[in-house]
Write a protein that holds these residues in place. Structure first.
Motif, PDB file in Angstrom:
ATOM      1  N   PHE A  53       0.924  -0.848  -0.294  1.00 19.35           N
ATOM      2  CA  PHE A  53       0.132  -0.062  -0.195  1.00 19.35           C
ATOM      3  C   PHE A  53       1.216   1.769   0.157  1.00 19.35           C
ATOM      4  CE2 PHE A  53      -2.984  -3.099   1.607  1.00 19.35           C
ATOM      5  CZ  PHE A  53      -4.691  -2.405   0.425  1.00 19.35           C
ATOM      6  N   THR A  54       2.177   1.527   0.921  1.00 20.18           N
ATOM      7  CA  THR A  54       3.585   2.571   0.410  1.00 20.18           C
ATOM      8  C   THR A  54       2.948   2.255  -0.533  1.00 20.18           C
ATOM      9  OG1 THR A  54       3.139   1.952   3.040  1.00 20.18           O
ATOM     10  CG2 THR A  54       4.796   3.146   1.723  1.00 20.18           C
ATOM     11  N   ALA A  55       4.069   1.201  -1.033  1.00 19.68           N
ATOM     12  CA  ALA A  55       4.847   1.446  -2.649  1.00 19.68           C
ATOM     13  C   ALA A  55       3.893   2.284  -3.893  1.00 19.68           C
ATOM     14  CB  ALA A  55       5.423   0.359  -2.878  1.00 19.68           C
ATOM     15  N   LEU A  56       2.215   1.570  -2.979  1.00 23.65           N
ATOM     16  CA  LEU A  56       1.226   2.487  -4.566  1.00 23.65           C
ATOM     17  C   LEU A  56       0.750   3.674  -3.737  1.00 23.65           C
ATOM     18  CD1 LEU A  56      -1.324  -1.300  -4.118  1.00 23.65           C
ATOM     19  CD2 LEU A  56       0.020   0.095  -6.257  1.00 23.65           C
ATOM     20  N   GLY A  57       1.710   4.341  -2.409  1.00 22.89           N
ATOM     21  CA  GLY A  57       1.055   5.755  -2.700  1.00 22.89           C
ATOM     22  C   GLY A  57       0.118   5.106  -1.294  1.00 22.89           C
ATOM     23  N   ILE A  58      -0.441   4.473  -0.871  1.00 23.33           N
ATOM     24  CA  ILE A  58      -2.156   4.418  -0.254  1.00 23.33           C
ATOM     25  C   ILE A  58      -1.134   4.312   0.820  1.00 23.33           C
ATOM     26  CG2 ILE A  58      -4.267   3.463   0.330  1.00 23.33           C
ATOM     27  CD1 ILE A  58      -3.975   2.152  -2.866  1.00 23.33           C
ATOM     28  N   THR A  59      -0.479   5.242   1.713  1.00 28.81           N
ATOM     29  CA  THR A  59      -0.443   4.481   3.386  1.00 28.81           C
ATOM     30  C   THR A  59      -1.968   5.110   4.709  1.00 28.81           C
ATOM     31  OG1 THR A  59       0.134   7.049   3.737  1.00 28.81           O
ATOM     32  CG2 THR A  59       2.021   5.232   2.785  1.00 28.81           C
ATOM     33  N   GLN A  60      -2.015   6.518   4.774  1.00 30.84           N
ATOM     34  CA  GLN A  60      -3.736   6.378   4.996  1.00 30.84           C
ATOM     35  C   GLN A  60      -4.072   6.856   5.140  1.00 30.84           C
ATOM     36  OE1 GLN A  60      -3.907   5.764   8.875  1.00 30.84           O
ATOM     37  NE2 GLN A  60      -1.931   4.703   9.193  1.00 30.84           N
ATOM     38  N   TRP A  61      -5.749   6.593   4.654  1.00 29.20           N
ATOM     39  CA  TRP A  61      -6.591   7.248   4.124  1.00 29.20           C
ATOM     40  C   TRP A  61      -7.776   8.245   5.490  1.00 29.20           C
ATOM     41  CZ3 TRP A  61      -9.998   4.332   0.552  1.00 29.20           C
ATOM     42  CH2 TRP A  61     -10.863   5.103  -0.678  1.00 29.20           C
ATOM     43  N   GLY A  62      -7.843   9.349   5.387  1.00 30.12           N
ATOM     44  CA  GLY A  62      -8.189   9.667   7.038  1.00 30.12           C
ATOM     45  C   GLY A  62      -8.230   9.330   7.929  1.00 30.12           C
ATOM     46  N   GLY A  63      -6.837   8.794   8.069  1.00 28.15           N
ATOM     47  CA  GLY A  63      -6.754   8.391   9.228  1.00 28.15           C
ATOM     48  C   GLY A  63      -6.846   7.220   9.841  1.00 28.15           C
ATOM     49  N   VAL A  64      -7.179   6.538   8.866  1.00 32.71           N
ATOM     50  CA  VAL A  64      -7.499   5.421   9.081  1.00 32.71           C
ATOM     51  C   VAL A  64      -6.995   4.226   7.960  1.00 32.71           C
ATOM     52  CG1 VAL A  64      -9.242   3.356   8.510  1.00 32.71           C
ATOM     53  CG2 VAL A  64     -10.195   5.842   9.230  1.00 32.71           C
ATOM     54  N   PRO A  65      -5.854   3.563   8.295  1.00 33.45           N
ATOM     55  CA  PRO A  65      -5.377   2.273   7.160  1.00 33.45           C
ATOM     56  C   PRO A  65      -5.876   1.853   5.983  1.00 33.45           C
ATOM     57  CG  PRO A  65      -4.466   1.414   9.842  1.00 33.45           C
ATOM     58  CD  PRO A  65      -6.239   2.999   9.519  1.00 33.45           C
ATOM     59  N   ALA A  66      -5.134   2.045   5.274  1.00 34.27           N
ATOM     60  CA  ALA A  66      -5.965   1.917   3.981  1.00 34.27           C
ATOM     61  C   ALA A  66      -6.893   0.728   3.736  1.00 34.27           C
ATOM     62  CB  ALA A  66      -5.458   1.842   2.438  1.00 34.27           C
ATOM     63  N   VAL A  67      -6.389  -0.649   4.696  1.00 39.06           N
ATOM     64  CA  VAL A  67      -7.064  -1.907   4.275  1.00 39.06           C
ATOM     65  C   VAL A  67      -8.188  -2.248   4.804  1.00 39.06           C
ATOM     66  CG1 VAL A  67      -6.928  -4.227   4.753  1.00 39.06           C
ATOM     67  CG2 VAL A  67      -5.084  -3.721   4.312  1.00 39.06           C
ATOM     68  N   LYS A  68      -8.266  -1.208   6.104  1.00 37.55           N
ATOM     69  CA  LYS A  68      -9.699  -1.035   6.859  1.00 37.55           C
ATOM     70  C   LYS A  68     -10.735  -0.108   6.157  1.00 37.55           C
ATOM     71  CE  LYS A  68     -11.821  -0.067  11.218  1.00 37.55           C
ATOM     72  NZ  LYS A  68     -11.532  -0.077  12.263  1.00 37.55           N
ATOM     73  N   LYS A  69      -9.849   1.222   5.278  1.00 36.84           N
ATOM     74  CA  LYS A  69     -10.992   1.571   5.136  1.00 36.84           C
ATOM     75  C   LYS A  69     -11.173   0.607   3.716  1.00 36.84           C
ATOM     76  CE  LYS A  69     -12.532   5.818   3.826  1.00 36.84           C
ATOM     77  NZ  LYS A  69     -13.504   6.262   5.009  1.00 36.84           N
ATOM     78  N   ILE A  70     -11.545   0.276   3.219  1.00 40.68           N
ATOM     79  CA  ILE A  70     -11.615  -0.360   2.094  1.00 40.68           C
ATOM     80  C   ILE A  70     -12.316  -1.852   2.333  1.00 40.68           C
ATOM     81  CG2 ILE A  70     -10.866  -2.470   0.251  1.00 40.68           C
ATOM     82  CD1 ILE A  70      -8.286  -0.423  -0.187  1.00 40.68           C
ATOM     83  N   GLY A  71     -12.115  -2.408   3.679  1.00 38.14           N
ATOM     84  CA  GLY A  71     -13.082  -2.771   4.029  1.00 38.14           C
ATOM     85  C   GLY A  71     -14.548  -2.412   4.533  1.00 38.14           C
ATOM     86  N   LEU A  72     -13.917  -1.188   5.193  1.00 36.00           N
ATOM     87  CA  LEU A  72     -15.454  -0.436   5.654  1.00 36.00           C
ATOM     88  C   LEU A  72     -16.201   0.140   4.475  1.00 36.00           C
ATOM     89  CD1 LEU A  72     -13.939   2.147   8.248  1.00 36.00           C
ATOM     90  CD2 LEU A  72     -15.734   0.380   9.160  1.00 36.00           C
ATOM     91  N   LEU A  73     -15.969   0.600   3.335  1.00 33.71           N
ATOM     92  CA  LEU A  73     -16.548   0.504   2.034  1.00 33.71           C
ATOM     93  C   LEU A  73     -17.239  -0.462   1.326  1.00 33.71           C
ATOM     94  CD1 LEU A  73     -13.519   2.804   0.193  1.00 33.71           C
ATOM     95  CD2 LEU A  73     -15.931   3.303   1.139  1.00 33.71           C
ATOM     96  N   ARG A  74     -16.125  -1.781   2.338  1.00 35.24           N
ATOM     97  CA  ARG A  74     -17.280  -2.938   1.498  1.00 35.24           C
ATOM     98  C   ARG A  74     -18.437  -3.083   2.369  1.00 35.24           C
ATOM     99  NH1 ARG A  74     -14.344  -7.880  -1.123  1.00 35.24           N
ATOM    100  NH2 ARG A  74     -12.923  -7.059  -1.960  1.00 35.24           N
ATOM    101  N   ARG A  75     -18.128  -2.727   3.474  1.00 41.48           N
ATOM    102  CA  ARG A  75     -19.292  -3.217   4.427  1.00 41.48           C
ATOM    103  C   ARG A  75     -20.905  -2.103   3.757  1.00 41.48           C
ATOM    104  NH1 ARG A  75     -19.032   0.001   9.760  1.00 41.48           N
ATOM    105  NH2 ARG A  75     -19.123   1.492   8.640  1.00 41.48           N
ATOM    106  N   ASP A  76     -19.925  -1.002   3.923  1.00 45.66           N
ATOM    107  CA  ASP A  76     -20.948  -0.516   3.746  1.00 45.66           C
ATOM    108  C   ASP A  76     -22.384  -0.312   2.390  1.00 45.66           C
ATOM    109  OD1 ASP A  76     -19.785   1.221   5.616  1.00 45.66           O
ATOM    110  OD2 ASP A  76     -19.434   3.502   4.512  1.00 45.66           O
ATOM    111  N   ARG A  77     -21.626  -0.822   1.362  1.00 45.95           N
ATOM    112  CA  ARG A  77     -22.164  -1.133   0.560  1.00 45.95           C
ATOM    113  C   ARG A  77     -23.489  -2.578   0.823  1.00 45.95           C
ATOM    114  NH1 ARG A  77     -17.440  -0.879  -2.359  1.00 45.95           N
ATOM    115  NH2 ARG A  77     -16.305  -2.342  -2.378  1.00 45.95           N
TER     116      ARG A  77
END
Length: 183
Positions: A53-77
């Motif tokens: 994720f760091t190599a892809l430029g995705i380290t944090q997303w609004g203070g939430v780790p990217a992996v967790k944010k992706i999980g939250l987006l899926r949960r919301d859907r």
């Protein structure tokens, strides 16, 4: 605080497209393939001191780790789709639906979840299959106010899986087929 990553961020888009490729065999666009290959090479070259994720430029997303944010987006859907599939909830306003869904989740969490938490397979019927999966994933269901906000929001992230509902099962199956946990 790191600024939020846009949903059109090339690294994030590449991760979602890779997930679609792995889940559904869809073609991986050249730009995403190239970006993922470069990031993987960077990770390998430094002995994995740099995360993908760091190599892809995705380290944090609004203070939430990217992996967790992706999980939250899926949960919301999943929560939006669940509302649309339960006739009693689909006809309600987002606020009223959130209230009913929260009550249903709390009932499941306090009555059935203690008995089913260690089961290899969750209940077959919705909404309990979804509640089981969300609890197993440790994402849970947000409070009533946040749930109402989620239900009001339209799916606009551009990452909808076109072949059906978002995959929430650890096995790659769809929630109506298994009721297993969110990945």
């Amino acid at each position: 605080m790191t600024p939020p990553i846009s949903r059109s961020h090339p690294g994030l888009r590449a991760v979602f497209e890779l997930a679609e490729f792995l889940d559904h065999g869809q073609k991986l666009p050249e730009q995403s393939r190239s970006l993922l290959a470069q990031a993987l090479q960077e990770c390998i070259a430094d002995g994995f001191d740099t995360s993908l994720f760091t190599a892809l430029g995705i380290t944090q997303w609004g203070g939430v780790p990217a992996v967790k944010k992706i999980g939250l987006l899926r949960r919301d859907r999943v929560l939006r789709r669940l509302r649309s599939r339960i006739p009693e909830w689909a006809s309600l306003s987002p606020n009223a639906a959130a209230k009913e869904m929260s009550a249903s989740f709390r009932r499941y969490e306090t009555t059935r979840w203690p008995r089913e938490r260690h089961s290899a397979k969750g209940p077959a019927a919705q909404p309990n299959s979804i509640w089981w999966g969300l609890l197993r994933s440790e994402l849970g269901v947000p409070g009533e106010k946040r749930l109402a906000q989620i239900l009001k929001a339209e799916i606009q992230d551009g990452f909808e899986f076109p072949k059906g509902p978002a995959t929430v099962a650890g096995t790659g199956e769809h929630p109506e087929n298994t009721g297993t946990n969110i990945r």
